[in-house]
Write a protein that holds these residues in place. Structure first.
Motif, PDB file in Angstrom:
ATOM      1  N   LEU A  15       0.837  -1.208   0.000  1.00 47.51           N
ATOM      2  CA  LEU A  15       0.000   0.000   0.000  1.00 47.51           C
ATOM      3  C   LEU A  15       0.868   1.253   0.000  1.00 47.51           C
ATOM      4  O   LEU A  15       0.603   2.208  -0.722  1.00 47.51           O
ATOM      5  CB  LEU A  15      -0.932   0.014   1.212  1.00 47.51           C
ATOM      6  CG  LEU A  15      -2.150  -0.886   1.139  1.00 47.51           C
ATOM      7  CD1 LEU A  15      -2.854  -0.930   2.486  1.00 47.51           C
ATOM      8  CD2 LEU A  15      -3.103  -0.420   0.052  1.00 47.51           C
ATOM      9  N   ILE A  16       1.909   1.258   0.815  1.00 50.71           N
ATOM     10  CA  ILE A  16       2.805   2.413   0.891  1.00 50.71           C
ATOM     11  C   ILE A  16       3.528   2.602  -0.438  1.00 50.71           C
ATOM     12  O   ILE A  16       3.565   3.700  -0.985  1.00 50.71           O
ATOM     13  CB  ILE A  16       3.812   2.241   2.049  1.00 50.71           C
ATOM     14  CG1 ILE A  16       3.088   2.318   3.391  1.00 50.71           C
ATOM     15  CG2 ILE A  16       4.923   3.289   1.962  1.00 50.71           C
ATOM     16  CD1 ILE A  16       3.920   1.874   4.573  1.00 50.71           C
ATOM     17  N   ALA A  17       4.099   1.539  -0.971  1.00 48.40           N
ATOM     18  CA  ALA A  17       4.861   1.625  -2.222  1.00 48.40           C
ATOM     19  C   ALA A  17       3.966   1.976  -3.396  1.00 48.40           C
ATOM     20  O   ALA A  17       4.384   2.656  -4.331  1.00 48.40           O
ATOM     21  CB  ALA A  17       5.587   0.307  -2.488  1.00 48.40           C
ATOM     22  N   GLY A  18       2.705   1.531  -3.354  1.00 47.97           N
ATOM     23  CA  GLY A  18       1.786   1.748  -4.464  1.00 47.97           C
ATOM     24  C   GLY A  18       1.207   3.148  -4.542  1.00 47.97           C
ATOM     25  O   GLY A  18       0.635   3.532  -5.558  1.00 47.97           O
ATOM     26  N   LEU A  57       1.357   4.185   8.022  1.00 47.99           N
ATOM     27  CA  LEU A  57       2.284   3.839   9.102  1.00 47.99           C
ATOM     28  C   LEU A  57       1.602   3.901  10.468  1.00 47.99           C
ATOM     29  O   LEU A  57       1.962   3.161  11.383  1.00 47.99           O
ATOM     30  CB  LEU A  57       3.488   4.785   9.102  1.00 47.99           C
ATOM     31  CG  LEU A  57       4.455   4.660   7.942  1.00 47.99           C
ATOM     32  CD1 LEU A  57       5.550   5.708   8.057  1.00 47.99           C
ATOM     33  CD2 LEU A  57       5.062   3.273   7.865  1.00 47.99           C
ATOM     34  N   ARG A  58       0.661   4.785  10.598  1.00 44.37           N
ATOM     35  CA  ARG A  58       0.021   5.026  11.891  1.00 44.37           C
ATOM     36  C   ARG A  58      -1.138   4.069  12.183  1.00 44.37           C
ATOM     37  O   ARG A  58      -1.437   3.793  13.345  1.00 44.37           O
ATOM     38  CB  ARG A  58      -0.486   6.465  11.910  1.00 44.37           C
ATOM     39  CG  ARG A  58      -0.893   6.904  13.266  1.00 44.37           C
ATOM     40  CD  ARG A  58      -0.912   8.388  13.373  1.00 44.37           C
ATOM     41  NE  ARG A  58      -1.388   8.685  14.722  1.00 44.37           N
ATOM     42  CZ  ARG A  58      -2.120   9.704  15.038  1.00 44.37           C
ATOM     43  NH1 ARG A  58      -2.446  10.583  14.136  1.00 44.37           N
ATOM     44  NH2 ARG A  58      -2.507   9.883  16.274  1.00 44.37           N
ATOM     45  N   ALA A 119       8.326   4.493  -2.794  1.00 45.01           N
ATOM     46  CA  ALA A 119       7.319   5.531  -3.048  1.00 45.01           C
ATOM     47  C   ALA A 119       8.000   6.858  -3.382  1.00 45.01           C
ATOM     48  O   ALA A 119       7.590   7.560  -4.319  1.00 45.01           O
ATOM     49  CB  ALA A 119       6.400   5.687  -1.840  1.00 45.01           C
ATOM     50  N   ILE A 120       9.038   7.214  -2.638  1.00 50.58           N
ATOM     51  CA  ILE A 120       9.760   8.468  -2.893  1.00 50.58           C
ATOM     52  C   ILE A 120      10.430   8.431  -4.266  1.00 50.58           C
ATOM     53  O   ILE A 120      10.374   9.412  -5.014  1.00 50.58           O
ATOM     54  CB  ILE A 120      10.768   8.746  -1.760  1.00 50.58           C
ATOM     55  CG1 ILE A 120      10.013   9.128  -0.485  1.00 50.58           C
ATOM     56  CG2 ILE A 120      11.753   9.844  -2.157  1.00 50.58           C
ATOM     57  CD1 ILE A 120      10.884   9.244   0.748  1.00 50.58           C
ATOM     58  N   LEU A 121      11.049   7.311  -4.622  1.00 54.84           N
ATOM     59  CA  LEU A 121      11.664   7.192  -5.943  1.00 54.84           C
ATOM     60  C   LEU A 121      10.618   7.275  -7.057  1.00 54.84           C
ATOM     61  O   LEU A 121      10.883   7.842  -8.122  1.00 54.84           O
ATOM     62  CB  LEU A 121      12.463   5.895  -6.055  1.00 54.84           C
ATOM     63  CG  LEU A 121      13.775   5.882  -5.306  1.00 54.84           C
ATOM     64  CD1 LEU A 121      14.390   4.487  -5.306  1.00 54.84           C
ATOM     65  CD2 LEU A 121      14.755   6.886  -5.904  1.00 54.84           C
ATOM     66  N   SER A 122       9.437   6.728  -6.811  1.00 48.88           N
ATOM     67  CA  SER A 122       8.358   6.825  -7.806  1.00 48.88           C
ATOM     68  C   SER A 122       7.947   8.279  -8.015  1.00 48.88           C
ATOM     69  O   SER A 122       7.751   8.722  -9.153  1.00 48.88           O
ATOM     70  CB  SER A 122       7.147   6.006  -7.371  1.00 48.88           C
ATOM     71  OG  SER A 122       7.463   4.642  -7.347  1.00 48.88           O
ATOM     72  N   ILE A 123       7.832   9.018  -6.921  1.00 46.73           N
ATOM     73  CA  ILE A 123       7.481  10.436  -7.019  1.00 46.73           C
ATOM     74  C   ILE A 123       8.564  11.184  -7.801  1.00 46.73           C
ATOM     75  O   ILE A 123       8.263  11.993  -8.674  1.00 46.73           O
ATOM     76  CB  ILE A 123       7.296  11.043  -5.608  1.00 46.73           C
ATOM     77  CG1 ILE A 123       6.063  10.449  -4.934  1.00 46.73           C
ATOM     78  CG2 ILE A 123       7.192  12.562  -5.671  1.00 46.73           C
ATOM     79  CD1 ILE A 123       5.976  10.739  -3.449  1.00 46.73           C
ATOM     80  N   TYR A 124       9.821  10.910  -7.498  1.00 47.77           N
ATOM     81  CA  TYR A 124      10.929  11.553  -8.209  1.00 47.77           C
ATOM     82  C   TYR A 124      10.878  11.209  -9.695  1.00 47.77           C
ATOM     83  O   TYR A 124      11.071  12.073 -10.556  1.00 47.77           O
ATOM     84  CB  TYR A 124      12.261  11.124  -7.597  1.00 47.77           C
ATOM     85  CG  TYR A 124      13.433  11.882  -8.140  1.00 47.77           C
ATOM     86  CD1 TYR A 124      13.646  13.209  -7.777  1.00 47.77           C
ATOM     87  CD2 TYR A 124      14.326  11.296  -9.024  1.00 47.77           C
ATOM     88  CE1 TYR A 124      14.708  13.932  -8.279  1.00 47.77           C
ATOM     89  CE2 TYR A 124      15.389  12.002  -9.521  1.00 47.77           C
ATOM     90  CZ  TYR A 124      15.586  13.318  -9.149  1.00 47.77           C
ATOM     91  OH  TYR A 124      16.639  14.014  -9.653  1.00 47.77           O
TER      92      TYR A 124
END
Length: 166
Positions: A15-18, A57-58, A119-124
């Motif tokens: 879910l986070i990575a997607g 995460l929460r 996820a951050i790399l996907s955004i980049y």
């Protein structure tokens, strides 16, 4: 209840990575309080990515609803598709920084680090692809014009581009 890092499941990491969109999710009210969660202001796109990852995460548990409750409209002149490259890239960097700032102190962060980095790399990647798209649209697509795509890069960008080897 926040799960310990070692209890982060593969499904939660997916879910986070997607990624996704905050508006397609339903959260318990308590997740928005203590601390109170608010979106970053003056952001044209990706304004919800840090909150989405933070919420994953929460959350003590995550489920899904099979029923379709959301209707997506793809609008050709939406803010995301019509903003200038600098504004778009500012949003990309802002989202990456906000994800780190809102999440890195959480107990679940280490357990989800690979998914968060993905996820951050996907955004980049979205940012890079958008910049390349704009340059290709401006100059046309051909191998001979590839150098022109990077004409707007400053000295710092050129040093980074030359240091990367595929």
């Amino acid at each position: 209840m926040i799960l310990p890092a070692f209890l982060m499941t593969t499904s939660e990491k997916r879910l986070i990575a997607g990624g996704g969109y905050l508006v397609t999710k339903v959260f318990k009210r308590e997740l928005w309080q203590d601390p109170v969660i608010r979106m970053r202001e003056n952001v044209r796109c990706l304004e919800d990515m840090d909150i989405l990852i933070y919420m994953f995460l929460r959350a003590g548990s995550i489920g899904n609803v099979k029923e379709i409750l959301y209707n997506y409209c793809d609008i050709s002149d939406s803010a995301t598709k019509t903003m200038d490259v600098d504004t778009y890239f500012d949003s990309v960097y802002g989202a990456m920084e906000a994800i780190y700032e809102s999440c890195h102190r959480m107990s679940t962060y280490r357990g989800a680090l690979d998914a968060i980095e993905y996820a951050i790399l996907s955004i980049y990647s979205f940012g890079i692809n958008r910049c390349l798209y704009d340059q290709i649209h401006k100059y046309g697509a051909s191998k001979e014009l590839i150098g022109r795509y990077f004409d707007v890069a400053d000295d710092k960008d050129n040093i980074l581009l030359k240091s990367w080897h595929c």
